[in-house]
Design a protein around this motif. Structure first.
Motif, mmCIF file in Angstrom:
data_model
loop_
_atom_site.group_PDB
_atom_site.id
_atom_site.type_symbol
_atom_site.label_atom_id
_atom_site.label_comp_id
_atom_site.label_asym_id
_atom_site.label_seq_id
_atom_site.Cartn_x
_atom_site.Cartn_y
_atom_site.Cartn_z
ATOM 1 N N ASP A 90 0.810 -1.217 0.000
ATOM 2 C CA ASP A 90 0.000 0.000 0.000
ATOM 3 C C ASP A 90 0.844 1.269 0.000
ATOM 4 O O ASP A 90 0.326 2.355 -0.299
ATOM 5 C CB ASP A 90 -0.925 0.029 1.221
ATOM 6 C CG ASP A 90 -2.007 -1.041 1.166
ATOM 7 O OD1 ASP A 90 -2.441 -1.387 0.050
ATOM 8 O OD2 ASP A 90 -2.403 -1.531 2.243
ATOM 9 N N ASP A 91 2.122 1.146 0.327
ATOM 10 C CA ASP A 91 2.960 2.331 0.537
ATOM 11 C C ASP A 91 4.052 2.523 -0.504
ATOM 12 O O ASP A 91 4.786 3.522 -0.441
ATOM 13 C CB ASP A 91 3.602 2.261 1.925
ATOM 14 C CG ASP A 91 2.573 2.201 3.036
ATOM 15 O OD1 ASP A 91 1.587 2.956 2.955
ATOM 16 O OD2 ASP A 91 2.742 1.385 3.961
ATOM 17 N N ALA A 92 4.196 1.582 -1.436
ATOM 18 C CA ALA A 92 5.232 1.696 -2.471
ATOM 19 C C ALA A 92 4.615 1.339 -3.823
ATOM 20 O O ALA A 92 3.773 0.444 -3.904
ATOM 21 C CB ALA A 92 6.412 0.780 -2.164
ATOM 22 N N PRO A 93 5.023 2.015 -4.888
ATOM 23 C CA PRO A 93 4.376 1.817 -6.188
ATOM 24 C C PRO A 93 4.952 0.640 -6.978
ATOM 25 O O PRO A 93 6.045 0.150 -6.695
ATOM 26 C CB PRO A 93 4.680 3.125 -6.910
ATOM 27 C CG PRO A 93 6.042 3.499 -6.382
ATOM 28 C CD PRO A 93 6.024 3.097 -4.919
ATOM 29 N N THR A 94 4.208 0.233 -7.969
ATOM 30 C CA THR A 94 4.722 -0.684 -8.987
ATOM 31 C C THR A 94 5.745 0.068 -9.837
ATOM 32 O O THR A 94 5.534 1.232 -10.193
ATOM 33 C CB THR A 94 3.565 -1.181 -9.870
ATOM 34 O OG1 THR A 94 2.617 -1.870 -9.049
ATOM 35 C CG2 THR A 94 4.071 -2.086 -10.976
ATOM 36 N N GLY A 95 6.859 -0.579 -10.158
ATOM 37 C CA GLY A 95 7.897 0.060 -10.964
ATOM 38 C C GLY A 95 7.438 0.311 -12.386
ATOM 39 O O GLY A 95 6.546 -0.374 -12.913
ATOM 40 N N VAL A 96 8.053 1.296 -13.031
ATOM 41 C CA VAL A 96 7.715 1.658 -14.409
ATOM 42 C C VAL A 96 9.000 1.767 -15.227
ATOM 43 O O VAL A 96 10.023 2.250 -14.741
ATOM 44 C CB VAL A 96 6.954 3.000 -14.471
ATOM 45 C CG1 VAL A 96 6.633 3.374 -15.910
ATOM 46 C CG2 VAL A 96 5.671 2.928 -13.644
ATOM 47 N N MET A 97 8.921 1.323 -16.467
ATOM 48 C CA MET A 97 10.037 1.420 -17.409
ATOM 49 C C MET A 97 9.527 2.087 -18.690
ATOM 50 O O MET A 97 8.467 1.724 -19.210
ATOM 51 C CB MET A 97 10.584 0.021 -17.717
ATOM 52 C CG MET A 97 11.562 -0.062 -18.861
ATOM 53 S SD MET A 97 12.084 -1.797 -19.102
ATOM 54 C CE MET A 97 12.846 -1.696 -20.714
ATOM 55 N N PHE A 98 10.253 3.078 -19.173
ATOM 56 C CA PHE A 98 9.931 3.730 -20.442
ATOM 57 C C PHE A 98 10.935 3.277 -21.497
ATOM 58 O O PHE A 98 12.139 3.243 -21.239
ATOM 59 C CB PHE A 98 9.989 5.248 -20.292
ATOM 60 C CG PHE A 98 8.853 5.842 -19.519
ATOM 61 C CD1 PHE A 98 7.736 6.337 -20.165
ATOM 62 C CD2 PHE A 98 8.909 5.887 -18.131
ATOM 63 C CE1 PHE A 98 6.684 6.884 -19.440
ATOM 64 C CE2 PHE A 98 7.862 6.432 -17.403
ATOM 65 C CZ PHE A 98 6.743 6.926 -18.050
ATOM 66 N N LYS A 99 10.432 2.931 -22.665
ATOM 67 C CA LYS A 99 11.303 2.583 -23.784
ATOM 68 C C LYS A 99 11.253 3.717 -24.806
ATOM 69 O O LYS A 99 10.175 4.218 -25.145
ATOM 70 C CB LYS A 99 10.853 1.279 -24.445
ATOM 71 C CG LYS A 99 11.747 0.828 -25.596
ATOM 72 C CD LYS A 99 11.202 -0.416 -26.289
ATOM 73 C CE LYS A 99 11.337 -1.643 -25.446
ATOM 74 N NZ LYS A 99 10.956 -2.879 -26.192
ATOM 75 N N ASP A 100 12.413 4.127 -25.287
ATOM 76 C CA ASP A 100 12.506 5.176 -26.301
ATOM 77 C C ASP A 100 13.073 4.547 -27.568
ATOM 78 O O ASP A 100 14.291 4.444 -27.734
ATOM 79 C CB ASP A 100 13.414 6.299 -25.803
ATOM 80 C CG ASP A 100 13.205 7.597 -26.567
ATOM 81 O OD1 ASP A 100 12.270 7.664 -27.384
ATOM 82 O OD2 ASP A 100 13.976 8.551 -26.337
ATOM 83 N N PRO A 101 12.197 4.078 -28.461
ATOM 84 C CA PRO A 101 12.664 3.340 -29.642
ATOM 85 C C PRO A 101 13.534 4.191 -30.555
ATOM 86 O O PRO A 101 13.262 5.370 -30.780
ATOM 87 C CB PRO A 101 11.361 2.948 -30.352
ATOM 88 C CG PRO A 101 10.303 3.060 -29.311
ATOM 89 C CD PRO A 101 10.737 4.181 -28.417
ATOM 90 N N GLY A 102 14.587 3.561 -31.073
ATOM 91 C CA GLY A 102 15.461 4.221 -32.027
ATOM 92 C C GLY A 102 15.667 3.352 -33.244
ATOM 93 O O GLY A 102 15.294 2.175 -33.254
ATOM 94 N N VAL A 103 16.255 3.909 -34.288
ATOM 95 C CA VAL A 103 16.467 3.162 -35.528
ATOM 96 C C VAL A 103 17.463 2.027 -35.306
ATOM 97 O O VAL A 103 17.240 0.885 -35.720
ATOM 98 C CB VAL A 103 16.974 4.104 -36.643
ATOM 99 C CG1 VAL A 103 17.290 3.306 -37.904
ATOM 100 C CG2 VAL A 103 15.927 5.178 -36.934
ATOM 101 N N GLU A 104 18.564 2.312 -34.625
ATOM 102 C CA GLU A 104 19.598 1.308 -34.403
ATOM 103 C C GLU A 104 19.367 0.510 -33.121
ATOM 104 O O GLU A 104 19.639 -0.687 -33.058
ATOM 105 C CB GLU A 104 20.979 1.975 -34.358
ATOM 106 C CG GLU A 104 21.382 2.649 -35.646
ATOM 107 C CD GLU A 104 21.515 1.685 -36.809
ATOM 108 O OE1 GLU A 104 21.871 0.505 -36.564
ATOM 109 O OE2 GLU A 104 21.255 2.100 -37.949
ATOM 110 N N SER A 105 18.875 1.177 -32.079
ATOM 111 C CA SER A 105 18.638 0.512 -30.811
ATOM 112 C C SER A 105 17.637 1.329 -30.005
ATOM 113 O O SER A 105 17.317 2.468 -30.373
ATOM 114 C CB SER A 105 19.940 0.339 -30.017
ATOM 115 O OG SER A 105 20.492 1.612 -29.712
ATOM 116 N N SER A 106 17.134 0.753 -28.930
ATOM 117 C CA SER A 106 16.169 1.431 -28.078
ATOM 118 C C SER A 106 16.818 1.786 -26.743
ATOM 119 O O SER A 106 17.527 0.970 -26.159
ATOM 120 C CB SER A 106 14.949 0.543 -27.838
ATOM 121 O OG SER A 106 14.280 0.275 -29.055
ATOM 122 N N ALA A 107 16.562 2.996 -26.269
ATOM 123 C CA ALA A 107 17.014 3.403 -24.938
ATOM 124 C C ALA A 107 15.904 3.097 -23.940
ATOM 125 O O ALA A 107 14.718 3.131 -24.278
ATOM 126 C CB ALA A 107 17.350 4.886 -24.926
#
Length: 303
Positions: A90-107
């Motif tokens: 109840d006191d800590a959130p679920t983690g989140v990951m953002f993907k930043d797609p790129g032509v050669e690779s994704s950050a």
């Protein structure tokens, strides 16, 4: 977390680690996007899903925030057929990951510090809880989440052995999570102590300076079964003092490489449960990785 008495049978494998909500923009990079998808990301749950798909009973053990993203993760993983050994916070959130797609690779960008999973601590899974389980699997991501998670992983190795389960460990170094110096020492200690260790040849060179599979084996002499993955070259397994076994990787038209390492581990571990020989287990790992390499996601979509 479910009681063992509520389960109809004991899972063959328990996979322990964090799963996050994955946000991926669909119309531009993160700095300009107006549309995005919400998915899931987590190495240990990826392995669990793959082993379930191969026909085995698997549990995923972790902690999630008592929030909508945690609900979404539970729903998705539950529909994939795995047992969910999950505590809600109840006191800590679920983690989140953002993907930043790129032509050669994704950050990728992590928002997981202070997450519910980062609060896993010693005592999370006991030997009694693991009785009857054949393999306990985790990765080098988990000890990097927090000091308490690192202590939990150390105790997990001990609890698994006390329950007569094999310990499976995928090095899975994540550079954004901790320093190279801290990662090098901790990952070497855990990899050398495991019964089955998976490591990429490139990541081993990055964190330990070992260049070849033979050098990695010399660096990790005590691991009972070491599997060194070398991308599109193939995988080499070292078991005890026996001659290493090498199986080349199949030729694949890669759509995205993310998740292939987890898939390889799932195929190898499923074949281990089936009693396959070492070459067949490596081939099963390649086949599982091939299925993920040809899609733009870590896991196949749900029907």
């Amino acid at each position: 977390m479910s009681s063992p008495d509520t389960l109809t049978s004991v899972p063959e494998i328990v996979c322990v680690g964090e799963n996050m909500a994955l946000i991926t923009p669909t119309d531009a990079g993160l700095n300009q996007a107006t549309h995005a998808t919400i998915g899931l990301a987590g190495a240990e749950a990826n392995v669990a899903a793959g082993v379930v798909a191969a026909g085995h009973r698997v549990a995923w053990a972790s902690r999630l925030g008592n929030d909508p993203l945690g609900d979404r993760i539970l729903s998705d993983l539950g529909r994939r057929g795995m047992d969910l050994w999950v505590e809600r916070d109840d006191d800590a959130p679920t983690g989140v990951m953002f993907k930043d797609p790129g032509v050669e690779s994704s950050a990728v960008y992590y928002y997981r510090k202070g997450s519910a999973a980062a609060r896993m601590a010693a005592g999370f899974l006991t030997a009694d809880r693991l009785q009857g389980v054949r393999i306990v699997h985790t990765t080098g991501i988990t000890p990097a989440l927090s000091a308490s998670c690192s202590e939990m992983v150390d105790e997990l190795f001990t609890a698994a052995r006390a329950a007569n389960a094999l310990v499976s460990f995928d090095v899975n170094d994540r550079r954004p999570l901790w320093s190279r110096e801290e990662a090098s020492a901790t990952l070497a200690r855990l990899a050398d102590a495991a019964d089955i260790t998976f490591v990429g040849r490139d990541e081993a060179e990055r964190i330990w300076g070992t260049v070849t599979p033979a050098e990695i084996r010399a660096f990790l002499p005590h691991c009972a079964l070491l599997v060194v993955k070398d991308g599109d070259v193939g995988a080499t397994a070292f078991e005890g003092d026996a001659e290493p076994v090498f199986v080349p990787a199949p030729v694949v038209d890669v759509v995205e490489p993310v998740g292939a390492g987890d898939a390889f581990a799932s195929g190898f571990l499923a074949a281990t449960l089936d009693g396959a020989d070492l070459a067949a287990r490596l081939s099963a790992g390649h086949a599982a990785a091939e299925r993920v390499l040809t899609i733009a996601a870590d896991l196949p979509p749900l029907d």
